[in-house]
Each structure stands twice: as C-alpha cells, then as structure tokens.
Design a protein around this motif. Structure first.
Motif, short mmCIF file in Angstrom:
data_model
loop_
_atom_site.label_atom_id
_atom_site.label_comp_id
_atom_site.label_asym_id
_atom_site.label_seq_id
_atom_site.Cartn_x
_atom_site.Cartn_y
_atom_site.Cartn_z
N TYR A 57 0.73 -1.28 0.27
CA TYR A 57 -0.04 0.36 0.22
C TYR A 57 0.78 1.45 0.12
CZ TYR A 57 1.46 -0.05 4.98
OH TYR A 57 1.18 -0.50 6.57
N LEU A 58 2.45 1.33 -0.01
CA LEU A 58 3.05 2.05 -0.05
C LEU A 58 4.62 1.82 -0.34
CD1 LEU A 58 3.75 4.68 3.36
CD2 LEU A 58 5.29 3.82 2.56
N ILE A 59 4.86 2.55 -1.08
CA ILE A 59 6.47 2.58 -1.24
C ILE A 59 7.11 3.91 -1.06
CG2 ILE A 59 6.24 2.81 -3.77
CD1 ILE A 59 8.74 0.70 -4.10
N GLY A 60 8.30 4.11 -0.93
CA GLY A 60 8.76 5.17 -0.17
C GLY A 60 10.87 4.97 -0.38
N LEU A 61 11.09 5.74 -1.20
CA LEU A 61 12.18 5.77 -1.98
C LEU A 61 13.07 6.85 -1.61
CD1 LEU A 61 11.94 3.86 -5.29
CD2 LEU A 61 13.12 3.21 -3.44
N ARG A 62 14.70 7.02 -1.67
CA ARG A 62 15.44 8.08 -1.76
C ARG A 62 16.40 8.28 -3.00
NH1 ARG A 62 18.89 7.37 4.06
NH2 ARG A 62 19.34 5.10 3.03
N GLN A 63 15.92 7.51 -3.99
CA GLN A 63 16.87 7.74 -5.31
C GLN A 63 15.47 6.97 -5.94
OE1 GLN A 63 20.06 6.06 -6.04
NE2 GLN A 63 20.19 4.55 -4.66
N PRO A 64 15.55 6.99 -7.57
CA PRO A 64 15.20 6.40 -8.19
C PRO A 64 15.96 5.07 -8.41
CG PRO A 64 15.33 8.26 -9.71
CD PRO A 64 15.93 8.35 -7.94
N ILE A 65 14.83 4.25 -8.38
CA ILE A 65 15.24 2.73 -8.93
C ILE A 65 14.42 2.00 -9.14
CG2 ILE A 65 16.42 0.72 -7.35
CD1 ILE A 65 16.75 1.38 -5.07
N PRO A 66 14.43 2.22 -10.36
CA PRO A 66 13.32 1.50 -11.80
C PRO A 66 13.30 -0.24 -12.16
CG PRO A 66 15.72 2.48 -12.78
CD PRO A 66 15.40 2.93 -11.44
N GLU A 67 14.27 -0.15 -10.72
CA GLU A 67 14.39 -2.08 -11.36
C GLU A 67 13.23 -2.65 -10.82
OE1 GLU A 67 19.06 -0.71 -11.46
OE2 GLU A 67 17.29 0.01 -10.84
#
Length: 215
Positions: free
Chosen positions: A150-160
């Motif tokens: 229900y949630l995803i958080g990142l501190r940089q793009p990780i398209p993989e």
C-alpha cells in the motif's frame, strides 16, 4: 508526531482514479453497483487526502495526485485547486509508478512516497513513520495483507523495483523484496494493512469511517 529535519524535501504521490461509474472498483460492482462502487472510490480518495492534510499540518510535505481516467479539470472540480494533478500516463502500474518517482526526484525531491487510496488505515502517523524511516533505509514498503503493498518510499529512483513484477497478484510484495535484496538495498517494512478491493473487505472501510466519526 513527526521527527524530520525542517529543510528536508519530502514529496508524497497519491495514485487514484477518477470515480466514473463502471470504470472503478470493478470488483465491488456486484455488491455495490456501478454508482455505489464509484462513490466508494470517491469517498476513499477524499479520506486519504484528509489523512495527508493532517500530516501536512505537522511537516512541510509537497503532495501531488496522479490520476487515471477523467482529466485535470474534472480532478480540480472534484478535489479542489489546492492540489497538484498529473495524469498517470501510459503503461502498467510499475511503469507509471517508476515514471512518477523519476519526475519527482528530477524536480528536487529528496524522499518520495507513493500511496494508493485502497487502504483506509493509512493515516498521518503511518505516513510520518514512513518518511522518518527514509532517513535510515533506501526503501520503505507497506505490505498489504493480499500480498501487494500500500506504500513504497525511496530516496532515489530505482526503476528495477518496478520491472517484471506481476501487478495485482499476491506475489508483488515478496517480488519487490527479492529485487531489493539483489540490489543490496536496505529496507524496512511497515505494519501489514488490508486493502478494500472486494465485497468481503467492506467492513474495513466501515470501521475506518466509524473511527473518523469518533474523533
């Protein structure tokens, strides 16, 4: 409630769908009808935005709504002029999420979280915890009880993280963790929560509404 540096650039993306009868919450149409299912989509989106606005009272967080169906004018007429609206665009869910994250980081965000509107127990406190965790971990995930997240958080793009995932299946969360481990990402999982997707899930929404009424 929120322990974040004042100068951090936090960005929250809400994925939702314009509540057009027959095109939204289709698995609930047998129980609610096309108009009832669309009304539920409308109410759940408004409820999610209410929770986000509670969080904004405590921290400087920019918010955008990424929508499917409808158009920008319909979204503004529905949810008001105070929000930023952007079409989700083409592609599967993974490519749409990856695109929205890439554009947010390109625009200067340092920590970005995506949520949907299907999980009424996502409140301001859970969102605050997710942002706080992004100071320690590369990836924050909120597992849904049905096997998605229900949630995803990142501190940089990780398209993989968004490639070769069978969206809408019970393996989405585990597959995402597997990719994260292969990429040597540090990650943390939040509390598992239930989505409202099927007729048997409707009591979850009713409980959330009852909780809001009590406040």
């Amino acid at each position: 409630m929120l322990n974040l540096p004042a100068n951090s650039k936090l960005h929250l993306i809400i994925f939702t769908r314009y509540p057009e009868p027959g095109k939204t919450k289709t698995r609930l149409i047998p129980a609610l009808g096309t108009v009832g299912a669309a009304n539920l989509q409308r109410e759940m989106t408004e409820y999610t935005i209410f929770q986000v606005q509670e969080l904004q009272k405590a921290a400087a967080i920019s918010v955008e709504v990424r929508f499917a169906g409808g158009n920008s004018q319909l979204m503004k007429d529905w949810l008001g002029l105070d929000l930023v609206y952007q079409s989700q665009g083409e592609g599967d869910l993974g490519s749409r999420m990856a695109r929205s994250l890439f554009e947010a980081f390109q625009s200067g965000a340092e920590q970005v979280i995506i949520i949907g509107t299907d999980c009424p127990r996502v409140n301001a406190q859970i969102l605050a915890t997710a942002f706080e965790n992004l100071y320690t971990f590369d990836l924050v995930l909120g597992p849904a009880i049905d096997g998605g997240y229900y949630l995803i958080g990142l501190r940089q793009p990780i398209p993989e993280l968004f490639v070769n995932v069978e969206w809408g299946t019970a393996q989405v969360f585990q597959k995402t963790l597997d990719i994260a481990q292969k990429l040597n990402l540090s990650y943390v999982s939040l509390s598992p929560l239930a989505d409202v997707d099927r007729p048997e899930d409707l009591p979850i929404w009713e409980q959330a509404l009852a909780g809001k009424m009590e406040k």
